[in-house]
Write an enzyme that holds these catalytic residues in place. Structure first.
Site, PDB file in Angstrom:
ATOM      1  N   LYS A   1      65.736  34.951  43.921  1.00  0.00           N
ATOM      2  CA  LYS A   1      66.501  33.699  43.974  1.00  0.00           C
ATOM      3  C   LYS A   1      66.106  32.840  45.178  1.00  0.00           C
ATOM      4  CE  LYS A   1      70.607  32.812  41.751  1.00  0.00           C
ATOM      5  NZ  LYS A   1      72.065  32.641  41.824  1.00  0.00           N
TER       6      LYS A   1
ATOM      7  N   ARG B   1      84.947  27.261  37.614  1.00  0.00           N
ATOM      8  CA  ARG B   1      85.184  25.916  38.134  1.00  0.00           C
ATOM      9  C   ARG B   1      85.404  24.895  37.031  1.00  0.00           C
ATOM     10  NH1 ARG B   1      79.869  25.542  41.402  1.00  0.00           N
ATOM     11  NH2 ARG B   1      79.326  26.652  39.501  1.00  0.00           N
TER      12      ARG B   1
HETATM   13  N1  COA Z   1      83.622  27.765  44.438  1.00  0.00           N
HETATM   14  C1  COA Z   1      82.498  27.198  44.843  1.00  0.00           C
HETATM   15  N2  COA Z   1      81.287  27.462  44.319  1.00  0.00           N
HETATM   16  C2  COA Z   1      81.241  28.371  43.336  1.00  0.00           C
HETATM   17  C3  COA Z   1      82.377  29.004  42.862  1.00  0.00           C
HETATM   18  C4  COA Z   1      83.631  28.675  43.447  1.00  0.00           C
HETATM   19  N3  COA Z   1      84.765  29.199  43.037  1.00  0.00           N
HETATM   20  N4  COA Z   1      82.022  29.833  41.880  1.00  0.00           N
HETATM   21  C5  COA Z   1      80.697  29.736  41.754  1.00  0.00           C
HETATM   22  N5  COA Z   1      80.219  28.844  42.627  1.00  0.00           N
HETATM   23  C6  COA Z   1      78.830  28.379  42.740  1.00  0.00           C
HETATM   24  C7  COA Z   1      78.025  29.050  43.761  1.00  0.00           C
HETATM   25  O1  COA Z   1      78.108  28.375  44.991  1.00  0.00           O
HETATM   26  C8  COA Z   1      76.639  28.933  43.170  1.00  0.00           C
HETATM   27  O2  COA Z   1      76.156  27.643  43.447  1.00  0.00           O
HETATM   28  P1  COA Z   1      74.614  27.366  43.655  1.00  0.00           P
HETATM   29  O3  COA Z   1      73.962  27.701  42.354  1.00  0.00           O
HETATM   30  O4  COA Z   1      74.618  25.942  43.994  1.00  0.00           O
HETATM   31  O5  COA Z   1      74.159  28.247  44.765  1.00  0.00           O
HETATM   32  C9  COA Z   1      76.862  29.054  41.694  1.00  0.00           C
HETATM   33  O6  COA Z   1      78.195  28.703  41.502  1.00  0.00           O
HETATM   34  C10 COA Z   1      76.679  30.418  41.100  1.00  0.00           C
HETATM   35  O7  COA Z   1      76.658  31.334  42.100  1.00  0.00           O
HETATM   36  P2  COA Z   1      77.364  32.736  42.187  1.00  0.00           P
HETATM   37  O8  COA Z   1      78.777  32.687  41.804  1.00  0.00           O
HETATM   38  O9  COA Z   1      77.057  33.248  43.529  1.00  0.00           O
HETATM   39  O10 COA Z   1      76.660  33.512  41.059  1.00  0.00           O
HETATM   40  P3  COA Z   1      75.174  33.916  40.969  1.00  0.00           P
HETATM   41  O11 COA Z   1      74.744  33.405  39.650  1.00  0.00           O
HETATM   42  O12 COA Z   1      74.367  33.524  42.136  1.00  0.00           O
HETATM   43  O13 COA Z   1      75.285  35.482  41.011  1.00  0.00           O
HETATM   44  C11 COA Z   1      75.885  37.677  40.102  1.00  0.00           C
HETATM   45  C12 COA Z   1      75.931  36.164  39.977  1.00  0.00           C
HETATM   46  C13 COA Z   1      75.580  38.153  41.490  1.00  0.00           C
HETATM   47  C14 COA Z   1      77.266  38.139  39.734  1.00  0.00           C
HETATM   48  C15 COA Z   1      74.834  38.170  39.082  1.00  0.00           C
HETATM   49  O14 COA Z   1      73.607  37.540  39.312  1.00  0.00           O
HETATM   50  C16 COA Z   1      74.631  39.674  39.131  1.00  0.00           C
HETATM   51  O15 COA Z   1      75.513  40.418  38.785  1.00  0.00           O
HETATM   52  N6  COA Z   1      73.449  40.127  39.562  1.00  0.00           N
HETATM   53  C17 COA Z   1      73.114  41.548  39.629  1.00  0.00           C
HETATM   54  C18 COA Z   1      72.154  41.960  38.503  1.00  0.00           C
HETATM   55  C19 COA Z   1      72.916  42.284  37.257  1.00  0.00           C
HETATM   56  O16 COA Z   1      73.756  43.148  37.199  1.00  0.00           O
HETATM   57  N7  COA Z   1      72.574  41.583  36.181  1.00  0.00           N
HETATM   58  C20 COA Z   1      73.205  41.803  34.900  1.00  0.00           C
HETATM   59  C21 COA Z   1      74.474  40.978  34.764  1.00  0.00           C
HETATM   60  S1  COA Z   1      74.193  39.622  33.701  1.00  0.00           S
END
Ligand code: COA
Length: 166
Positions: free
Chosen positions: A47, A96
């Site tokens: 990422k 959100r």
């Molecule tokens: N308030 C503000 N921002 C929020 C938010 C909230 N309540 N909820 C989500 N966001 C934003 C984050 O800031 C992020 O923004 P960006 O893209 O601008 O950085 C975005 O939403 C998504 O980020 P996040 O919630 O951190 O999710 P992610 O997609 O980065 O990570 C995991 C998700 C870690 C849960 C997922 O990738 C994971 O489980 N990975 C491990 C591997 C795995 O098991 N995979 C199989 C599952 S499909």
């Protein structure tokens, strides 16, 4: 990590690059419902995060220091495996807007397929954070906009210290 066997531990995973007030609000609300909340910071080189995992973890720890039942950990690999290793069965995710739904729905179903005993709980964000994301905060900072009210002070200080964000 040991926990009284009747206590319920929930895991709130994400990249937290960096943690925002929206994330903090979700963690805080989850902490009122569950006995313990683990904020799980994803270690994911693919990422290409702006902040190292150590920095993301430290900022989250500082931001959540006042919540006695919230802890911060880093993890890699499959989320469901990490959750099992913590003796938990609960994933917390913030929602959100409708635009989050498709991605979240897919992820929840995928995790359910991998681990039917693990449940995903969604917490709907406060309206004032519904527009907020980590990338938006970084963009606003890059163009000299005001990020106060969007991220905690420890994040502002860290960004100012770095002077620049990817
Ligand atoms: N308030 C503000 N921002 C929020 C938010 C909230 N309540 N909820 C989500 N966001 C934003 C984050 O800031 C992020 O923004 P960006 O893209 O601008 O950085 C975005 O939403 C998504 O980020 P996040 O919630 O951190 O999710 P992610 O997609 O980065 O990570 C995991 C998700 C870690 C849960 C997922 O990738 C994971 O489980 N990975 C491990 C591997 C795995 O098991 N995979 C199989 C599952 S499909």
């Amino acid at each position: 990590m040991s926990l009284n066997k009747n206590n319920i531990r929930a895991v709130y995973p994400g990249s937290f690059d960096p943690i925002t007030n929206g994330h903090i609000c979700i963690a805080q609300r989850a902490a009122k419902i569950f006995d313990e909340v683990i904020v799980a910071v994803l270690i994911n080189a693919q990422k290409n995060p702006s902040f190292s995992v150590e920095e993301r973890q430290k900022m989250a720890e500082e931001a959540l220091a006042d919540f006695h039942n919230v802890r911060v950990c880093a993890f890699s690999g499959l989320l469901v495996n990490f959750i099992r290793s913590l003796d938990s069965r609960i994933i917390i995710r913030g929602l959100r807007a409708m635009s989050d739904f498709e991605y979240e729905f897919q992820m929840a179903l995928m995790n359910r397929q991998l681990a039917p005993d693990i449940e995903t709980f969604f917490i709907v964000t406060e309206p004032q954070y519904s527009y907020l994301s980590s990338s938006a905060v970084k963009d606003i900072f890059k163009f000299n906009g005001d990020i106060s009210g969007m991220v905690p002070e420890c994040v502002i200080n860290r960004i100012l210290l770095e002077g620049n964000v990817k």
